[in-house]
Structure formats: structure tokens, C-alpha cells
Design a protein around this motif. Structure first.
Motif, PDB file in Angstrom:
ATOM      1  N   MET A 198     -14.579   0.708  -4.674  1.00 39.39           N
ATOM      2  CA  MET A 198     -13.878  -0.287  -5.492  1.00 39.39           C
ATOM      3  C   MET A 198     -12.586  -0.690  -4.791  1.00 39.39           C
ATOM      4  N   ALA A 199     -12.315  -1.975  -4.768  1.00 40.82           N
ATOM      5  CA  ALA A 199     -11.148  -2.471  -4.051  1.00 40.82           C
ATOM      6  C   ALA A 199      -9.859  -2.029  -4.715  1.00 40.82           C
ATOM      7  N   ALA A 200      -8.844  -1.848  -3.860  1.00 38.20           N
ATOM      8  CA  ALA A 200      -7.521  -1.514  -4.373  1.00 38.20           C
ATOM      9  C   ALA A 200      -7.018  -2.615  -5.282  1.00 38.20           C
ATOM     10  N   THR A 201      -6.275  -2.235  -6.329  1.00 41.37           N
ATOM     11  CA  THR A 201      -5.711  -3.199  -7.274  1.00 41.37           C
ATOM     12  C   THR A 201      -4.211  -3.023  -7.339  1.00 41.37           C
ATOM     13  N   PRO A 202      -3.442  -4.058  -6.975  1.00 41.51           N
ATOM     14  CA  PRO A 202      -1.981  -3.919  -6.994  1.00 41.51           C
ATOM     15  C   PRO A 202      -1.460  -3.673  -8.404  1.00 41.51           C
ATOM     16  N   ALA A 203      -0.464  -2.808  -8.494  1.00 41.65           N
ATOM     17  CA  ALA A 203       0.175  -2.559  -9.784  1.00 41.65           C
ATOM     18  C   ALA A 203       1.134  -3.695 -10.107  1.00 41.65           C
ATOM     19  N   PRO A 204       1.480  -3.872 -11.393  1.00 46.41           N
ATOM     20  CA  PRO A 204       2.496  -4.874 -11.747  1.00 46.41           C
ATOM     21  C   PRO A 204       3.792  -4.595 -10.991  1.00 46.41           C
ATOM     22  N   GLY A 205       4.395  -5.663 -10.513  1.00 46.84           N
ATOM     23  CA  GLY A 205       5.632  -5.509  -9.746  1.00 46.84           C
ATOM     24  C   GLY A 205       5.411  -4.998  -8.344  1.00 46.84           C
ATOM     25  N   ALA A 206       4.168  -5.133  -7.839  1.00 50.20           N
ATOM     26  CA  ALA A 206       3.834  -4.577  -6.533  1.00 50.20           C
ATOM     27  C   ALA A 206       4.639  -5.215  -5.411  1.00 50.20           C
ATOM     28  N   ALA A 207       4.881  -6.527  -5.498  1.00 55.14           N
ATOM     29  CA  ALA A 207       5.624  -7.199  -4.429  1.00 55.14           C
ATOM     30  C   ALA A 207       7.037  -6.642  -4.319  1.00 55.14           C
ATOM     31  N   CYS A 226       1.156  -0.041   1.494  1.00 59.10           N
ATOM     32  CA  CYS A 226       0.140  -0.781   0.738  1.00 59.10           C
ATOM     33  C   CYS A 226      -0.858   0.170   0.091  1.00 59.10           C
ATOM     34  N   ALA A 227      -1.225   1.236   0.801  1.00 55.61           N
ATOM     35  CA  ALA A 227      -2.148   2.215   0.221  1.00 55.61           C
ATOM     36  C   ALA A 227      -1.540   2.893  -0.993  1.00 55.61           C
ATOM     37  N   GLU A 228      -0.272   3.220  -0.905  1.00 59.98           N
ATOM     38  CA  GLU A 228       0.416   3.870  -2.017  1.00 59.98           C
ATOM     39  C   GLU A 228       0.467   2.968  -3.247  1.00 59.98           C
ATOM     40  N   LEU A 229       0.614   1.663  -3.011  1.00 59.85           N
ATOM     41  CA  LEU A 229       0.773   0.710  -4.112  1.00 59.85           C
ATOM     42  C   LEU A 229      -0.532   0.019  -4.511  1.00 59.85           C
ATOM     43  N   GLY A 230      -1.621   0.315  -3.809  1.00 58.68           N
ATOM     44  CA  GLY A 230      -2.892  -0.316  -4.135  1.00 58.68           C
ATOM     45  C   GLY A 230      -2.958  -1.779  -3.754  1.00 58.68           C
ATOM     46  N   ILE A 231      -2.287  -2.164  -2.673  1.00 58.94           N
ATOM     47  CA  ILE A 231      -2.267  -3.560  -2.219  1.00 58.94           C
ATOM     48  C   ILE A 231      -3.250  -3.713  -1.067  1.00 58.94           C
ATOM     49  N   PRO A 232      -4.314  -4.491  -1.214  1.00 59.12           N
ATOM     50  CA  PRO A 232      -5.267  -4.681  -0.111  1.00 59.12           C
ATOM     51  C   PRO A 232      -4.586  -5.317   1.100  1.00 59.12           C
ATOM     52  N   VAL A 233      -5.127  -5.028   2.285  1.00 60.00           N
ATOM     53  CA  VAL A 233      -4.582  -5.547   3.541  1.00 60.00           C
ATOM     54  C   VAL A 233      -5.654  -6.412   4.215  1.00 60.00           C
ATOM     55  N   VAL A 234      -5.327  -7.676   4.430  1.00 59.13           N
ATOM     56  CA  VAL A 234      -6.227  -8.602   5.128  1.00 59.13           C
ATOM     57  C   VAL A 234      -5.552  -9.001   6.434  1.00 59.13           C
ATOM     58  N   THR A 235      -6.168  -8.626   7.549  1.00 57.43           N
ATOM     59  CA  THR A 235      -5.589  -8.875   8.864  1.00 57.43           C
ATOM     60  C   THR A 235      -6.093 -10.192   9.423  1.00 57.43           C
ATOM     61  N   ARG A 236      -5.195 -10.923  10.105  1.00 60.68           N
ATOM     62  CA  ARG A 236      -5.590 -12.175  10.741  1.00 60.68           C
ATOM     63  C   ARG A 236      -4.913 -12.291  12.110  1.00 60.68           C
ATOM     64  N   PRO A 281     -11.971   4.757   2.017  1.00 57.81           N
ATOM     65  CA  PRO A 281     -12.355   5.087   0.635  1.00 57.81           C
ATOM     66  C   PRO A 281     -11.608   4.282  -0.420  1.00 57.81           C
ATOM     67  N   LEU A 282     -10.434   3.765  -0.110  1.00 54.65           N
ATOM     68  CA  LEU A 282      -9.698   2.946  -1.069  1.00 54.65           C
ATOM     69  C   LEU A 282     -10.136   1.479  -1.041  1.00 54.65           C
ATOM     70  N   ASP A 283     -11.028   1.131  -0.108  1.00 52.22           N
ATOM     71  CA  ASP A 283     -11.409  -0.266   0.095  1.00 52.22           C
ATOM     72  C   ASP A 283     -10.156  -1.122   0.277  1.00 52.22           C
ATOM     73  N   LEU A 284      -9.253  -0.602   1.093  1.00 51.99           N
ATOM     74  CA  LEU A 284      -7.966  -1.260   1.320  1.00 51.99           C
ATOM     75  C   LEU A 284      -8.067  -2.379   2.342  1.00 51.99           C
ATOM     76  N   PHE A 285      -8.900  -2.160   3.384  1.00 51.80           N
ATOM     77  CA  PHE A 285      -8.934  -3.067   4.521  1.00 51.80           C
ATOM     78  C   PHE A 285      -9.972  -4.177   4.321  1.00 51.80           C
ATOM     79  N   ASN A 286      -9.483  -5.397   4.193  1.00 53.87           N
ATOM     80  CA  ASN A 286     -10.322  -6.596   4.089  1.00 53.87           C
ATOM     81  C   ASN A 286     -11.441  -6.444   3.068  1.00 53.87           C
TER      82      ASN A 286
END
Length: 472
Positions: free
Chosen positions: A1-10, A64-74, A457-462
Motif C-alpha cells: 500500500m502506498a505511503a500516505t502523507p499526514a496532515p501538515g506533511a509539507a 519522507c519515509a518518516e512522514l509517509g510522503i511518496p518520492v517520485v524521481t525525475r 515495503p512502504l511503497d515509497l518510491f514511485n
């Protein structure tokens, strides 16, 4: 399951990255949120970050892993499958500023680079040392080595000299999962020409489209520069299927050109109308071959190539004796996609089939175009069976778009039926997930998903790319 950012994640991310500037301007984020794939879905990112070092990437990934923020690399965003498109709430990691050539080792014929180095810039740098980096996607003037590695890019010369995977000796990546905490830096591969110590994790990362981690450094194999200018052989055909027969004939005869490219009339017309290179545009299709074997053997191969073209139905086939003309013809091949893009939205295919099946699939493409009443222009790395039908659709025409998308999916089905694959070099990304599932048996899909879940396992990357969600 993909990571889900928490409120106030930014806000929380900015606090953890005190001293590192996040990009939050809406217009900048919009520009960084997608690649060149037409009609692939695009999410709204939380922010973007442009690192300068592996240490910065590591720090950002850990946060990002700590906060549940997915990372999309370009990289440069030249991809054509949606593989670099943002997902909602992600951090876009733009590696374009990690663009240093770290070393050119002339003793061992290697180069070590950061991922943001542009392909043509690397070629120019190693050429000054009498060396050559062969992988040459049509986007080489703009695409980055990191992006080329992420999709295992090919190009015009891959018929004889191989694709990106054949030149990657080692890489550094920021990962998570079994390697340790997210943000861990690992080195895969080696600098030696041979080595079988353990599983080939390096090969696993090449072509993984950023779904296992963030590649931050790459060591590449080089070759000595070619000793002489290649010979160009040109063939013109009055129908596309005859050109396909010529490709099959070249394979059957055992000829080994450095490149064998196809352009149809629509491509030739679009390039000539744009750039006025003086190329012919009356033929239904043109084949361009390059022979780089030096001396008498190269001359013999060029003559055999022209004869193979004529035997398959070419109305005209000859060796070019004008270097300027030859360069213009191969420039036309590289310019075909941007020339067609000027005419409106272009949905780009990337199927690859056994070379004997090239005429069969070209015929299927023509039939699909006629049945859906869509305009399809075809370019191809024809020598290795990699076909790029380009579906042109008027802007703001919903019916035309629906027809184009239906034709796109049917061409994937035709490629699979011919024993081919739905993507030769552009990657699965978002656009080819259905096609990939139709191509690969269920047990193989399960293995791929298991690898993704183990390494990330966190489905963090892309998240959502390539294997995506099997329930979709």
C-alpha cells in the motif's frame, strides 16, 4: 500500500530539512509533475526538491519515509510512459542538478557520472578522450543518464552495440527495505568487467523506473571511438509492408548494421515541413542503415544491404556518397517525434516484436489505423523490431482521443500476439500497465510484485508505476 502523507506533511518535511530549500511554487511544480507521455494521469505533488548530492537525497528520503510522503524521481522529463509523473501528495525529486561527470577512466574504459548528466554531454566528454558511449536514444540531446538507466533506454545503435543495461557496471542508490532504514546508501555492481558475486541486483535496478530507490551515481562501460565514419545505405519503398519485408530479409541474411531505422511518409513530411533538410518525402517508407565495419568488408556489407532492400521491393536503394545528405537523413530520424508533436497531441507506442514479425505487425498497425479512423505515423528501430507508431489526435476532440486510446491498446495486443512485448525501451510507467499484465503470466507478475514489496515495503518510491496496484 502506498505511503500516505499526514496532515501538515509539507510543514513537517520543511522542518526536518531545515537548510534545504523545498520548491512549492505552483507553476514550477506543474512543470515538474509530468513527463512527455500524452494523456497519462498526473497527480498534484506536495513539493519538489533539487538535490546536489547523495547525502541530500539520503536525508530527504529518510524524512519522507518518516512522514509517509511518496518520492517520485525525475530527470529531464523526456519519458514517454508517464513513469516520472507525480502522484498526489508526493515529493518530486528532480535530479537535474546532480549533473557532474565524476571520472573518465581511460585506463579501464569507464566513466562515473551523476544521474543528471545529459546523454550527449557524456558522449562529447568521452569523445575528447578518444572513447565512445554507444547508447543513443533519439532524446540523447536532452535525456539524462539517470533516466536512461531507469528505463533501460536503447536507441539507434542498440541493434549492434546493445542497450543501456549492457553498459552499466555499477551504481549507487538510496534505498530502504531490507538494506536498512529508508535513506540508506548502497553500491551495486562493480568496476570489473566480470563478476558473479551474489544475485544481479544491479541488473534489477536498471529498468526499474525509480520504483526500488533513487539512483545517485552510475559507472558506465565505454568503448574505443569508431575508427571510421559509417556508411549509410538508403532504401525507398512504395508501401510500408515492403519495408518491413526488407527488415526481415536483413536479419535472415545475417547482415549486422550498426543501425537500421524506418520512417514512413508522414514522418518524412513532418520533418521536411519543419526543418527543410532537403530530404525526399514522396516515398511511403524509407529505411536508413548504417554500416560501421571498416574497409572492404564494410563496403561488401553496404552493397549486400542495398541489394536486400531491392530484393524486398524497394523502388530505389543505394549507398549514400554524400556525407551531408547522410547526416540529414539521420537527423530526420531523430527529429521525427518533435516534428510530429508540433502538429498536435501524439500518443507514442513502443512495441517490440521478433524481426521476422515486423511486416506482420506493420500490416496490423495499418489495419488498426483504418478501422479506428486515426492517423498513425510510424518510426522504428526496425533492425531490432522496436516499432514506434505515433498516434496523432486533434486537440480538444474527445471522440478522437477515445479512438486514439483504443488504437493504442489494440497495438499492444497485436504485439503480444506476434510474440513481442508492449515496451522495448520507454518503460511501463502508467500507460503500459494493462499491456504488461496481458503480456506476463500471473506467476511472473506475482514475482515482480514480491520484489517491489521486499525492496520497498512502504511503497515509497514511485508508487503506482510499473507493477502498480494489481486490483486496478
Amino acid at each position: 500500500m502506498a505511503a500516505t502523507p499526514a496532515p501538515g506533511a509539507a510543514t513537517a518535511l520543511a522542518a526536518r530539512l531545515d537548510g534545504l530549500r523545498l520548491e512549492t511554487d505552483v507553476d514550477v511544480l506543474a512543470a515538474l509533475s509530468h513527463d512527455d507521455a500524452e494523456w497519462a494521469e498526473v497527480g498534484v505533488p506536495l513539493a519538489a526538491f533539487r538535490p546536489h548530492s547523495t547525502a541530500e537525497v539520503s536525508r530527504v528520503v529518510a524524512a519522507c519515509a518518516e512522514l509517509g510522503i511518496p518520492v517520485v524521481t525525475r530527470g529531464a522529463g523526456t519519458g514517454l510512459s508517464g513513469g516520472a509523473n507525480a502522484t498526489d501528495g508526493c515529493l518530486v525529486l528532480d535530479l537535474s542538478r546532480m549533473n557532474r561527470i565524476l571520472e573518465i577512466d581511460t585506463d579501464n574504459l569507464t566513466a562515473t557520472v551523476q544521474p543528471g548528466v545529459v546523454n550527449d554531454d557524456l558522449k562529447a566528454a568521452v569523445a575528447r578522450e578518444g572513447l565512445w558511449y554507444p547508447p543513443d536514444p533519439a532524446s540523447a540531446p536532452w535525456s539524462t543518464i539517470g533516466g536512461n538507466v531507469a528505463t533501460n533506454a536503447g536507441g539507434l545503435c542498440c541493434l549492434k552495440y546493445g542497450v543501456t543495461r549492457d553498459y552499466v557496471l555499477g551504481l549507487e542508490a538510496v534505498v530502504g527495505g531490507p538494506a536498512g532504514e529508508y535513506g540508506t546508501t548502497v553500491r551495486l555492481g562493480r568496476r570489473t568487467t566480470k563478476g558473479v558475486s551474489g544475485y544481479d541486483l544491479l541488473g534489477l535496478f536498471v529498468g526499474s523506473e525509480g520504483t526500488f530507490g533513487v539512483i545517485t551515481e552510475i559507472t558506465l562501460k565505454l568503448r574505443p571511438a569508431r575508427r571510421s565514419a559509417p556508411i549509410t545505405v538508403v532504401g525507398e519503398f512504395d508501401d510500408l509492408i515492403a519495408a518491413g519485408r526488407a527488415v526481415a530479409a536483413v536479419t535472415r541474411l545475417g547482415l549486422e548494421p550498426a543501425a537500421l531505422e524506418l520512417l514512413d511518409r508522414a514522418c518524412l513530411q513532418a520533418v521536411e515541413d519543419w526543418k527543410h533538410l532537403g530530404i525526399g518525402k514522396s516515398a511511403a517508407a524509407m529505411l536508413l542503415a548504417q554500416i560501421d565495419t571498416p574497409g572492404v568488408v564494410g563496403d561488401e556489407q553496404a552493397a549486400a544491404m542495398a541489394e536486400a532492400f531491392r530484393g524486398a521491393g524497394a523502388v530505389w536503394a543505394e549507398r549514400s556518397t554524400d556525407d551531408t545528405e547522410a547526416e540529414a537523413l539521420f537527423s530526420a530520424r531523430r527529429l521525427a517525434y518533435p516534428a510530429l508533436e508540433r502538429l498536435g497531441p501524439v500518443l507514442t507506442e513502443d512495441v517490440c516484436v521478433p524481426r521476422s514479425q515486423v511486416p506482420v505487425v506493420l500490416a496490423a498497425i495499418e489495419e488498426i489505423a483504418a478501422r479506428h479512423q486515426v492517423r498513425i505515423a510510424t518510426i522504428a528501430h526496425a533492425g531490432d523490431g522496436n516499432l514506434h507508431p505515433l498516434i496523432l489526435s486533434p486537440a480538444d476532440d474527445a471522440a478522437a482521443r477515445e479512438a486514439a486510446q483504443a488504437a493504442f491498446e489494440e497495438m499492444l495486443t497485436a504485439a503480444i500476439a506476434a510474440g513481442g512485448t508492449v515496451t522495448g525501451e520507454h518503460g511501463v510507467g502508467l500507460l503500459k500497465r494493462r499491456g504488461m499484465r496481458a503480456e506476463l503470466p500471473a506467476p511472473v507478475q506475482a514475482m515482480q510484485l514480491a520484489v517491489k514489496r521486499t525492496l520497498d515495503p512502504l511503497d515509497l518510491f514511485n508508487p503506482g508505476k510499473v507493477v502498480g496496484d494489481p486490483g486496478e
